[in-house]
Design a protein around this motif. Structure first.
Motif, short mmCIF file in Angstrom:
data_model
loop_
_atom_site.label_atom_id
_atom_site.label_comp_id
_atom_site.label_asym_id
_atom_site.label_seq_id
_atom_site.Cartn_x
_atom_site.Cartn_y
_atom_site.Cartn_z
N SER A 50 0.80 -1.22 0.00
CA SER A 50 0.00 0.00 0.00
C SER A 50 0.83 1.28 0.00
O SER A 50 0.29 2.37 0.07
N THR A 51 2.17 1.17 -0.11
CA THR A 51 3.00 2.37 -0.02
C THR A 51 2.76 3.33 -1.17
O THR A 51 3.04 4.52 -1.05
N LEU A 52 2.26 2.84 -2.28
CA LEU A 52 1.97 3.74 -3.40
C LEU A 52 0.79 4.65 -3.10
O LEU A 52 0.62 5.69 -3.73
N TYR A 53 -0.01 4.28 -2.13
CA TYR A 53 -1.27 5.00 -1.88
C TYR A 53 -1.23 5.87 -0.64
O TYR A 53 -1.99 6.82 -0.52
N ARG A 54 -0.35 5.55 0.31
CA ARG A 54 -0.26 6.39 1.49
C ARG A 54 1.13 6.24 2.12
O ARG A 54 1.78 5.21 1.95
N GLN A 55 1.54 7.25 2.81
CA GLN A 55 2.86 7.25 3.43
C GLN A 55 2.70 7.45 4.93
O GLN A 55 2.06 8.39 5.37
N LYS A 56 3.24 6.54 5.71
CA LYS A 56 3.21 6.71 7.16
C LYS A 56 4.17 7.82 7.55
O LYS A 56 5.12 8.13 6.85
N GLN A 57 3.93 8.43 8.71
CA GLN A 57 4.75 9.56 9.11
C GLN A 57 5.99 9.15 9.88
O GLN A 57 7.08 9.63 9.62
N PHE A 58 5.85 8.27 10.88
CA PHE A 58 6.97 7.93 11.75
C PHE A 58 7.27 6.44 11.70
O PHE A 58 6.35 5.60 11.60
N SER A 59 8.54 6.10 11.83
CA SER A 59 8.96 4.73 12.12
C SER A 59 10.12 4.80 13.10
O SER A 59 10.74 5.85 13.27
N ILE A 60 10.41 3.68 13.73
CA ILE A 60 11.48 3.62 14.73
C ILE A 60 12.52 2.61 14.29
O ILE A 60 12.19 1.48 13.89
N GLY A 61 13.79 3.00 14.37
CA GLY A 61 14.90 2.08 14.13
C GLY A 61 15.68 1.90 15.42
O GLY A 61 16.22 2.86 15.97
N ILE A 62 15.72 0.67 15.92
CA ILE A 62 16.43 0.38 17.18
C ILE A 62 17.79 -0.21 16.84
O ILE A 62 17.89 -1.29 16.24
N LEU A 63 18.86 0.50 17.21
CA LEU A 63 20.21 0.00 17.02
C LEU A 63 20.53 -1.00 18.13
O LEU A 63 20.47 -0.66 19.32
N ASP A 64 20.86 -2.21 17.76
CA ASP A 64 21.10 -3.28 18.73
C ASP A 64 22.51 -3.15 19.29
O ASP A 64 23.43 -3.86 18.89
N PHE A 65 22.67 -2.22 20.24
CA PHE A 65 23.98 -1.93 20.80
C PHE A 65 24.12 -2.35 22.26
O PHE A 65 25.07 -1.96 22.93
N GLY A 66 23.18 -3.10 22.76
CA GLY A 66 23.26 -3.55 24.15
C GLY A 66 23.19 -5.07 24.22
O GLY A 66 23.66 -5.78 23.33
N SER A 67 22.57 -5.56 25.28
CA SER A 67 22.43 -7.00 25.48
C SER A 67 21.11 -7.49 24.89
O SER A 67 20.27 -6.70 24.46
N LYS A 68 20.92 -8.79 24.90
CA LYS A 68 19.65 -9.37 24.47
C LYS A 68 18.52 -8.84 25.34
O LYS A 68 17.42 -8.53 24.86
N GLU A 69 18.78 -8.73 26.64
CA GLU A 69 17.76 -8.24 27.57
C GLU A 69 17.40 -6.79 27.27
O GLU A 69 16.23 -6.41 27.35
N ASP A 70 18.39 -5.97 26.91
CA ASP A 70 18.12 -4.59 26.51
C ASP A 70 17.19 -4.55 25.31
O ASP A 70 16.23 -3.77 25.26
N LEU A 71 17.48 -5.38 24.31
CA LEU A 71 16.70 -5.36 23.07
C LEU A 71 15.28 -5.86 23.30
O LEU A 71 14.32 -5.23 22.84
N THR A 72 15.12 -6.94 24.02
CA THR A 72 13.77 -7.45 24.24
C THR A 72 12.95 -6.49 25.11
O THR A 72 11.76 -6.29 24.86
N ALA A 73 13.59 -5.86 26.09
CA ALA A 73 12.88 -4.87 26.91
C ALA A 73 12.45 -3.69 26.05
O ALA A 73 11.32 -3.18 26.19
N SER A 74 13.33 -3.24 25.15
CA SER A 74 12.98 -2.14 24.25
C SER A 74 11.82 -2.51 23.35
O SER A 74 10.85 -1.75 23.20
N LEU A 75 11.89 -3.68 22.74
CA LEU A 75 10.83 -4.11 21.83
C LEU A 75 9.50 -4.22 22.57
O LEU A 75 8.45 -3.78 22.06
N ASP A 76 9.51 -4.80 23.74
CA ASP A 76 8.27 -4.93 24.52
C ASP A 76 7.67 -3.57 24.82
O ASP A 76 6.45 -3.36 24.71
N TRP A 77 8.52 -2.60 25.16
CA TRP A 77 8.03 -1.27 25.51
C TRP A 77 7.46 -0.56 24.29
O TRP A 77 6.37 0.01 24.34
#
Length: 303
Positions: free
Chosen positions: A18-45
Motif C-alpha cells: 500500500s506504499t503507493l497509496y499512502r505514506q506513514k509519518q513515523f517509524s522507529i529504528g532500534i540499534l542493537d547496541f546492548g544486550s539481548k535483555e536490553d533489546l527485548t525490553a525495548s521491543l516490549d516497551w
C-alpha cells in the motif's frame, strides 16, 4: 550483493503493497547496541506504548545468539552479515522504512518524551531540519550536555558541549546528533546522501553529516519534545580519537572558503583526502555549499 537481509514483519508485508497509496509519518529504528535483555525490553516497551513501524538493526552474529526474530512478528529485522558502522545501519533504515520521518534509538536507551504533534510541527516548519536530536538523561535523571556547537582549535575542530534550555517549546541548534540518535527527515537525509560509511568512527560520521547539513543550508535542533534516558549510564563519552576516514570529514568541511558570495577551494593541511577533494569537493560540493565553516563558527547561535 546487499550487505544485509530483511526479515519483514507481518504488518510490513501488507504495508509495502500500500506504499503507493499512502505514506506513514513515523517509524522507529532500534540499534542493537546492548544486550539481548536490553533489546527485548525495548521491543516490549515500543510495541506496548508506540503504534509505529518498528525496525531492529543488528548483525547475523547477534541474531544467531538471540534467536528472537520469530518471537516478534510485528517487527522488521534488518540484519547485516558482518559488524558495521552506526552510519551504515542508519542508511539502511532510511532505505527500508518507507516513512516521512524515522526515529533512531539504541537498545540501551529508554524514550521518556516523544510529542508527535510538536515534532511534526518542528520538522515541517520554516527551518525544516534534517534531524532533531533528543535531550538525553542519565540513569539518575540528570540532563546531559548534548548540544554541540562548532569550534576550531588550531587546525582541528573541537565542538563545544552545552546543556539544553529548560524551555520545552524551544528549538536549539546543534551541530550534529550525539551518538547519531534522533528523528530524521528521510527525504533530506537521503538528499544529503546519508552517513559517509567510508568514515569508520561514529563521532566523525555524525560530525560529518551535521557539518554537511549546516554548510548546505539545512539545520539540526535539540528539543525537549524528544527525550531519552540511559538507565545504565551517568555520562556520555564520545570517542573522538582519530579513525579511518577522518580526513574525508576534514576535506569536506574545511576545503571551501566563501568569499564575496563565491566558493573557493583550497587544501586544509594537514588533513587532506585527495580523492574526496577532487571527486566530491571540486565537482559537487563547490556548487552546493551555502556558507563555510569559518562563517558558521563566527555566526553560530545568531537569530
Amino acid at each position: 550483493m546487499s550487505s544485509y537481509r530483511i526479515v519483514f514483519s507481518k504488518q510490513d508485508l501488507g504495508y509495502r503493497i500500500s506504499t503507493l497509496y499512502r505514506q506513514k509519518q513515523f517509524s522507529i529504528g532500534i540499534l542493537d547496541f546492548g544486550s539481548k535483555e536490553d533489546l527485548t525490553a525495548s521491543l516490549d516497551w515500543y510495541l506496548e506504548n508506540m503504534n509505529l513501524s518498528i525496525h531492529v538493526l543488528s548483525t547475523e552474529f547477534k541474531m544467531e545468539q538471540y534467536d528472537i526474530a520469530k518471537d516478534y512478528p510485528e517487527v522488521t529485522f534488518i540484519i547485516f552479515k558482518n559488524d558495521t558502522t552506526t552510519g551504515e545501519f542508519i542508511n539502511a533504515m532510511a532505505d527500508e522504512c518507507y516513512t516521512d520521518y524515522f526515529f533512531v534509538v539504541r537498545s540501551d536507551m529508554e524514550v521518556v518524551a516523544f510529542d508527535g504533534e510538536k515534532l511534526l510541527k518542528a520538522m515541517g516548519g520554516k527551518d525544516h531540519p534534517v534531524a532533531i536530536a533528543p535531550v538525553m538523561l542519565s540513569s539518575n535523571l540528570e540532563v546531559m550536555p548534548t548540544i554541540r556547537a562548532p569550534y576550531i582549535r588550531g587546525k582541528e575542530i573541537d565542538p563545544q558541549s552545552f546543556q539544553p534550555n529548560t524551555d520545552e517549546e524551544r528549538l536549539e541548534p546543534t551541530l550534529y546528533p550525539v551518538l547519531c540518535s534522533g528523528l530524521y527527515d528521510r527525504a533530506l537525509f537521503q538528499r544529503l546522501r546519508g552517513y559517509d560509511t567510508e568514515i569508520l568512527g561514529e563521532y566523525y560520521q555524525s560530525l560529518d553529516l551535521g557539518m554537511r547539513s549546516w554548510l548546505f543550508g539545512y539545520k539540526m535542533f535539540v528539543t525537549r519534545s524528544l527525550a531519552v534516558r540511559f538507565p545504565n549510564r551517568v555520562s556520555i563519552i564520545e570517542d573522538r580519537s582519530e579513525c579511518i576516514g577522518m580526513n574525508r570529514f576534514y576535506t569536506k568541511a574545511f576545503s571551501i572558503k566563501r568569499i564575496a558570495g563565491k566558493n573557493l577551494v583550497s587544501k586544509w593541511k594537514p588533513f587532506v583526502d585527495k580523492k574526496v577533494l577532487s571527486e566530491e569537493v571540486k565537482k559537487k560540493q563547490v556548487n552546493l555549499q551555502k556558507t563555510d565553516i569559518f562563517t558558521l563558527v563566527e555566526k553560530w547561535g545568531e537569530k
